[in-house]
Design an enzyme around this catalytic site. Structure first.
Site: not given
Length: 495
Positions: A292, A323, A477
């Site tokens: 992750e 990201e 998450d």
């Protein structure tokens, strides 16, 4: 008066009919389902949001083979969540222009970096170098009206989500202090070596869509995270994590927290990253490892993760739009010239970068020694699960499950409330930004769009975006965790 109202309604009907006629003439192959939702607008039939929500309830099913034991590490902390604008105003800071700082040294750095990301509606995370100054800010945050404490850290948050499934036992390794230990789900096993006397705290500065601070206005709800966290920053629990796997015997390993090392400086992260790779390489090859990612700013550090060390030895990865673009820029990949995304990230460009990652750093070819075969991408309006053919199953359900939890968790509800959400994904998009490309259209009654590029398959699901989100922290998450729960590793493939 009545006559003017009547003429007004007639004019609106005429304009709507004209618009639909033009749409049909210019795009005659637009599916009938989409035209129905445009023309009916929910008045005589279900809205697109209702159709998608109903489809999710029917189509999201667990795979035949499910994970029973999942090991998660290695970052964990207590999150202090407060209003970002409110806390900075209470700290006697004046608004001004935004400016991104890779490491925060002062309150002024914090303010400028917060404004930089708030005006873009983007998530980010930074290290605060001054321990005493951070502790003063942390005390002020904890005492600020409405401040709340939550389980924090990607590993702990993923562990909490996985533990909500009664059939999954979770091993969590990370710096777990007394407050965090108290808040963790009872199904989470924490090795004694991971327990420490005090907690690590991260400060979460949230802002809402449309919230304003002087001339800065947030285009969407999001959050800015910062900390002075040495335990997580050095990944001090990694060796304990790997050593615990022999006894625990997991079906799946989830690794997070690499981004925390970036703030330690090159002298530290260069050697520590090599040690991390050596530790990860000891994990049994038949156990998939999910990585992750989180917000980073150092291109050399990202390159080390991507090209030389970590990415080739994991089998799955989760990341968001910030990201993804930073990863492409660091590796000089597709669309690296973009300074940032504007509005909803273009599906074609996202697809190009995801394909490039699997081709350059994954196992898109059988002869490749890399392990990466799955990427779960998430942005506010839509999610994409992209996999190399032959390795993963149930990915349509998995991408929908991730989208559904994004809606429910943001709104703080157990099931989707159609009136509280809205569709922001484009109705039509392309499989690539360049030719050859395929034009694709969203069908609300079957809300997963699938396309292939070589031996790589893409599954896209729209997100029903919460209009008034209660909390944005940990959504990524939860999305990755939910996607993993609904994913199945095909048994004939060994990593």
């Amino acid at each position: 008066m009545c006559q003017s109202i009547m003429w007004g309604k007639a004019l609106l009907v005429a304009l709507l009919a004209l618009g639909v006629g033009v749409l049909y003439q210019t795009q005659p192959d637009l599916p009938a389902q989409v035209l129905r939702y445009i023309t009916e607008g929910g008045a005589r039939g279900p809205s697109a949001e209702q159709a998608i929500s109903s489809a999710w309830e029917t189509l999201i099913t667990l795979p035949s083979r499910q994970w029973r034991k999942v090991a998660v590490g290695v970052n964990a902390c207590v999150d202090v969540v407060v209003s970002g604008v409110g806390l900075l105003q209470a700290s006697a800071l004046d608004p001004g222009p935004g400016l991104d700082h890779e490491v925060l040294h002062t309150l002024e750095d914090l303010k400028e970096t917060f404004i930089h990301y708030m005006e873009r509606g983007a998530a980010a995370e930074r290290f605060f170098s001054d321990q005493e100054a951070f502790q003063r800010i942390a005390r002020a945050a904890a005492e600020y009206p409405g401040a709340k404490l939550y389980v924090g850290g990607n590993a702990a948050l993923i562990g909490q989500k996985l533990a909500s499934y009664s059939d999954i036992t979770v091993l969590l390794c990370g710096p777990v202090g007394p407050k965090l230990h108290e808040m963790l789900d009872e199904q989470i096993v924490v090795p004694p070596e991971s327990l420490q006397e005090s907690d690590e705290y991260h400060l979460i500065l949230e802002y809402q869509e449309g919230e304003q601070w002087a001339s800065t206005r947030a285009p969407q709800a999001n959050r800015f995270i910062f900390s002075h966290d040495v335990s997580n920053g050095e990944m001090s629990s990694l060796e304990t994590f790997v050593a615990s796997l022999d006894d625990f015997q997991p079906d799946l390993v989830v690794l997070s927290g690499l981004h925390m090392m970036e703030g330690m400086g090159r002298m530290i992260w260069e050697d520590r990253l090599k040690e991390a790779v050596a530790a990860i390489s000891e994990i049994r090859k038949d156990v998939p490892v999910h990585l992750e990612l989180a917000s980073m700013t150092d291109m050399d550090y990202m390159n080390s993760i991507m090209q030389e060390q970590v990415m080739p030895i994991v089998s799955s990865m989760g990341l968001n739009e910030q990201e993804l673009l930073f990863l492409s820029r660091a590796g000089e990949g597709p669309h690296a010239e973009l300074p940032s995304w504007k509005g909803v990230p273009d599906v074609g460009r996202v697809s190009d970068i995801l394909l490039w990652i699997l081709q350059e750093h994954g196992r898109s070819e059988p002869s490749s020694e890399a392990e990466l075969t799955r990427i779960h991408f998430h942005t506010l309006a839509y999610h994409i699960l992209v996999t190399v053919d032959g390795y993963w199953g149930n990915q349509a359900a998995a991408v929908m499950a991730g989208a559904r939890v994004a809606s429910t968790q943001a709104c703080g509800v157990q099931t989707v409330e159609v009136g509280a959400v809205e569709l922001k994904v484009p109705v039509e998009f392309h499989s690539s930004h360049s030719e050859p490309r395929v034009r694709l259209t969203l069908d609300p009654t079957d809300p997963v769009t699938v396309w292939g590029r070589g031996n790589v398959t893409f599954h896209l699901s729209p997100v029903l975006v919460c209009k008034q989100p209660l909390r944005t922290v940990g959504l990524g998450d939860a999305i990755s965790a939910e996607g993993l729960v609904y994913s199945e590793l095909k048994p004939q493939q060994m990593f």
